[in-house]
Write a protein that holds these residues in place. Sequence first.
Motif, short mmCIF file in Angstrom:
data_model
loop_
_atom_site.label_atom_id
_atom_site.label_comp_id
_atom_site.label_asym_id
_atom_site.label_seq_id
_atom_site.Cartn_x
_atom_site.Cartn_y
_atom_site.Cartn_z
N ARG A 174 2.55 7.69 9.35
CA ARG A 174 3.99 7.89 9.18
C ARG A 174 4.46 9.16 9.89
O ARG A 174 5.50 9.15 10.57
CB ARG A 174 4.30 7.96 7.69
N GLN A 179 4.90 2.95 11.28
CA GLN A 179 4.85 2.38 9.94
C GLN A 179 4.24 0.99 10.00
O GLN A 179 4.21 0.36 11.06
CB GLN A 179 6.24 2.31 9.32
N PRO A 182 6.55 -4.54 7.55
CA PRO A 182 6.55 -5.35 6.32
C PRO A 182 6.66 -6.85 6.58
O PRO A 182 6.26 -7.65 5.73
CB PRO A 182 7.78 -4.82 5.57
N SER A 189 2.19 -3.27 3.37
CA SER A 189 3.39 -2.44 3.38
C SER A 189 3.83 -2.09 1.96
O SER A 189 4.17 -0.94 1.66
CB SER A 189 4.52 -3.16 4.12
N ALA A 190 3.82 -3.09 1.07
CA ALA A 190 4.23 -2.87 -0.32
C ALA A 190 3.27 -1.92 -1.03
O ALA A 190 3.69 -1.07 -1.83
CB ALA A 190 4.32 -4.20 -1.06
N ILE A 192 1.45 0.49 0.32
CA ILE A 192 1.69 1.84 0.81
C ILE A 192 2.95 2.43 0.20
O ILE A 192 2.98 3.60 -0.21
CB ILE A 192 1.77 1.84 2.36
N GLU A 193 3.99 1.62 0.11
CA GLU A 193 5.25 2.09 -0.48
C GLU A 193 5.04 2.51 -1.94
O GLU A 193 5.55 3.54 -2.38
CB GLU A 193 6.31 1.00 -0.38
N ARG A 194 4.29 1.71 -2.70
CA ARG A 194 4.03 2.04 -4.11
C ARG A 194 3.22 3.33 -4.22
O ARG A 194 3.52 4.20 -5.05
CB ARG A 194 3.26 0.90 -4.78
N HIS A 196 2.91 5.80 -2.01
CA HIS A 196 3.65 6.98 -1.53
C HIS A 196 4.75 7.40 -2.50
O HIS A 196 5.26 8.52 -2.39
CB HIS A 196 4.22 6.70 -0.15
N ALA A 197 5.11 6.51 -3.43
CA ALA A 197 6.11 6.87 -4.44
C ALA A 197 5.50 7.66 -5.60
O ALA A 197 6.24 8.27 -6.38
CB ALA A 197 6.77 5.60 -4.97
#
Length: 217
Positions: A174, A179, A182, A189-190, A192-194, A196-197
């Motif tokens: 990133r 990236q 998705p 992708s999902a 990584i998003e979870r 990184h949150a």
Amino acid sequence: MSIKLYGAALSPFVRKTRVALALKGIEFEAVHIDPNDPPEGYEKISPMKRIPALEVDGQFLADSAAICAWMDKIQPEPALYPSDAMEMGQVIWLERFIDYDLAMRCTFAVFRNRIVMRLLGKDCDEEKVQHALSTTIPPLFVYLEKTLKDREFLVGESMTVADIALASQMVNFRHAGEQVDPATYPNLSAHIERMHALPPFAQAIKNESGFVQKVLG
């Protein structure tokens, strides 16, 4: 118990250990080490002069996997490795795959060229970056995408060190301006998003992004 973690903020391996330490609530002192110019005597802490390294009451560990295994023993919850034998083996494999194979393409080919080389006052080898993005990275993403099908985590029903390792490498991806698509890799992708949150990752990304933007000018 006195704990010191030697490393640099932008290293995915250092970030991996910092996130794991934070999730376990283990307090430590961060000691900055420039991997391109380690201080004299650092080989006594890390024989290959790599980061991260951990010092615990005068004893040393010099590898992120070793450090994570150590912390899972001294602070079992939340567990970084499963109790099931097969799942344990799968996590060890995936951690190795991510720390070596994926890191070689996403961090050392892409991030190192676009960010680290500029920090060193050298030119980015964009041809090498594009080769990684178009040729060597996609098969690894395909494998991870299949692994994550119908799963929240890479192995089992809870987060392991493999998930932390993957998310940490993807922070560097990133930072390098890339990236995971998705549309092509929805599961990856999902995931990584979870990850990184999570507060430790979100804070690290926030802290590091300002510095990276300065590098990019």
